[in-house]
Each structure stands twice: as structure tokens, then as C-alpha cells.
Design a protein around this motif. Sequence first.
Motif, mmCIF file in Angstrom:
data_model
loop_
_atom_site.group_PDB
_atom_site.id
_atom_site.type_symbol
_atom_site.label_atom_id
_atom_site.label_comp_id
_atom_site.label_asym_id
_atom_site.label_seq_id
_atom_site.Cartn_x
_atom_site.Cartn_y
_atom_site.Cartn_z
ATOM 1 N N THR A 1 0.827 -1.215 0.000
ATOM 2 C CA THR A 1 0.000 0.000 0.000
ATOM 3 C C THR A 1 0.860 1.263 0.000
ATOM 4 O O THR A 1 0.490 2.263 -0.626
ATOM 5 C CB THR A 1 -0.928 0.004 1.223
ATOM 6 O OG1 THR A 1 -0.151 -0.193 2.408
ATOM 7 C CG2 THR A 1 -1.955 -1.097 1.130
ATOM 8 N N ASN A 2 1.995 1.224 0.689
ATOM 9 C CA ASN A 2 2.883 2.384 0.684
ATOM 10 C C ASN A 2 3.441 2.660 -0.706
ATOM 11 O O ASN A 2 3.502 3.817 -1.142
ATOM 12 C CB ASN A 2 4.041 2.175 1.671
ATOM 13 C CG ASN A 2 3.605 2.249 3.108
ATOM 14 O OD1 ASN A 2 2.487 2.670 3.405
ATOM 15 N ND2 ASN A 2 4.463 1.847 4.018
ATOM 16 N N PHE A 3 3.834 1.600 -1.415
ATOM 17 C CA PHE A 3 4.406 1.795 -2.746
ATOM 18 C C PHE A 3 3.335 2.162 -3.773
ATOM 19 O O PHE A 3 3.596 2.937 -4.693
ATOM 20 C CB PHE A 3 5.145 0.531 -3.200
ATOM 21 C CG PHE A 3 6.596 0.549 -2.836
ATOM 22 C CD1 PHE A 3 7.475 1.410 -3.459
ATOM 23 C CD2 PHE A 3 7.086 -0.299 -1.853
ATOM 24 C CE1 PHE A 3 8.816 1.431 -3.115
ATOM 25 C CE2 PHE A 3 8.421 -0.283 -1.497
ATOM 26 C CZ PHE A 3 9.296 0.587 -2.133
ATOM 27 N N MET A 4 2.117 1.616 -3.619
ATOM 28 C CA MET A 4 1.050 1.982 -4.546
ATOM 29 C C MET A 4 0.683 3.457 -4.417
ATOM 30 O O MET A 4 0.265 4.094 -5.384
ATOM 31 C CB MET A 4 -0.184 1.111 -4.294
ATOM 32 C CG MET A 4 -0.028 -0.330 -4.713
ATOM 33 S SD MET A 4 0.358 -0.536 -6.462
ATOM 34 C CE MET A 4 -1.117 0.134 -7.219
ATOM 35 N N GLY A 5 0.845 4.017 -3.222
ATOM 36 C CA GLY A 5 0.551 5.428 -3.033
ATOM 37 C C GLY A 5 1.528 6.362 -3.711
ATOM 38 O O GLY A 5 1.256 7.565 -3.837
ATOM 39 N N LEU A 6 2.691 5.843 -4.160
ATOM 40 C CA LEU A 6 3.658 6.680 -4.866
ATOM 41 C C LEU A 6 3.296 6.885 -6.328
ATOM 42 O O LEU A 6 3.886 7.743 -6.987
ATOM 43 C CB LEU A 6 5.059 6.054 -4.763
ATOM 44 C CG LEU A 6 5.654 5.966 -3.351
ATOM 45 C CD1 LEU A 6 6.991 5.244 -3.385
ATOM 46 C CD2 LEU A 6 5.830 7.353 -2.751
ATOM 47 N N PHE A 7 2.353 6.115 -6.846
ATOM 48 C CA PHE A 7 1.929 6.280 -8.240
ATOM 49 C C PHE A 7 0.903 7.406 -8.352
ATOM 50 O O PHE A 7 0.146 7.656 -7.407
ATOM 51 C CB PHE A 7 1.333 4.970 -8.776
ATOM 52 C CG PHE A 7 2.352 3.886 -8.973
ATOM 53 C CD1 PHE A 7 3.079 3.810 -10.144
ATOM 54 C CD2 PHE A 7 2.594 2.949 -7.983
ATOM 55 C CE1 PHE A 7 4.021 2.815 -10.332
ATOM 56 C CE2 PHE A 7 3.528 1.951 -8.149
ATOM 57 C CZ PHE A 7 4.248 1.893 -9.333
ATOM 58 N N PRO A 8 0.852 8.086 -9.494
ATOM 59 C CA PRO A 8 -0.102 9.203 -9.644
ATOM 60 C C PRO A 8 -1.553 8.726 -9.609
ATOM 61 O O PRO A 8 -1.879 7.624 -10.062
ATOM 62 C CB PRO A 8 0.252 9.786 -11.017
ATOM 63 C CG PRO A 8 1.629 9.300 -11.312
ATOM 64 C CD PRO A 8 1.749 7.973 -10.649
#
Length: 220
Positions: free
Chosen positions: A80-87
Motif C-alpha cells: 500500500t505504501n508503494f502503490m501510493g507513490l503512483f499518480p
Amino acid sequence: MNNLFSTFDPSTQILSMNWMSIILPIIMIPSSYWIIQSRINKLWNLIILNLHKEFKLLMGKSNTGMTLMMISLFTTILATNFMGLFPYIFTTSSHLCFTLTLALPLWISFMIYGWFNKTIHMLSHLVPQGTPAALMSFMVCIETVSNCIRPGTLAIRLTANMIAGHLLLTLLGNTGPLMNTSMVSILIITQIMLLILESAVAIIQSYVFAVLSTLYFSEI
């Protein structure tokens, strides 16, 4: 200020189902489609093996089954943390609805198990070893308060760290149209460095959440 903090709302105008980002990595990259393990899968298996050894060391040999739950917790938060870095994808780990849902049931289950099965052990933890007799009642109050705020600190730590980095990226990104052409290149380099830092924070915060949960369980 309302427009600035609206980026942390659970929905945006582009994608209305941003909470689906929690399970998107599992849907997009299932390991069953790989005939031979890729290098990413081999690296991930190595990370899981090292986490299993560390969690087993913290919990003890009698609680090795709990390492599976802690590794799953680490994997969920990391994804979830890494998915939040996508626009245009909402960072679910920056919302207390998500972090408290993970921290509060864990803490309540640990407390229920400890007080029902190891009551004397839990009572002894309220008075640290070597405490003077005059301070025992005071230490019981302090230890009780520190135990009660543990789920809140777990949830707020993860939420605050994810919000802080995203808020800084948003502030710098909004200043781009107001800058000169010569300053835009410096802004882009700064944004890239902050994005790398956010990637490191995503890994560290998921690891810290899992390790602290493991330590809380090992006390019981």
C-alpha cells in the motif's frame, strides 16, 4: 489549504475506487503465473526468509507460527505504501481508517490473550524490575498508560510519516508553474530525490510497524 489537504481524501476525481490499491499488487503480479521463478520472486523469497528468521528470534521458538502473520502484515503495508507513490492513487496507509484497523485488533488480541492466560506475567510487567517500593504505584499508572496508547502510536506513526513526504512532494510540485525555466531543473532533481526518500520511508515504516507488533507480542 483545503485544496492542499484534499489530496489525502479517500477518493479523487480521476479514480473513484482508490481503496482498491490495497489489493492491486496481488491482482497484477500473482506468483502462480510464473513457471520459473523470476529474479523479483527470488529476491522477495530471500527477504521473507530473513524476516522469518528475525521475527522467530524476537518471538521465540514456541511462537514460530506468528511469523506468518507478521510477514503478511509487512507485505500488506509495503504494497500500500508503494502503490501510493503512483499518480492518481490514494495512499491508504496515510488514513487512520486503514492503520487503526491493523493496529487496534492486533493490540486487543494480544491483551486479551495475555490477561486471560498469563495474568501474573502481565501484572509483573506493570512494575519494572528494580523499581523502588515508593514508586511502584506511580510506575503502574505509567506502564498502564503506555500500554493503552500503543495502538494509537503505531497507527499515527505510519500515517504521519506517509502524509509528511506526500505533502512535501505536493508543495514542491505546486510551485513548479511559478518558477523560472532555470529553476525547474533543480525542482525536478529535488522531486526525484524526495521520491527515492519516500520509497525508503515506505520500506522502513512497514518494517517498523511489523517489528513493533512483534515486540509487543513477545512481551506476552
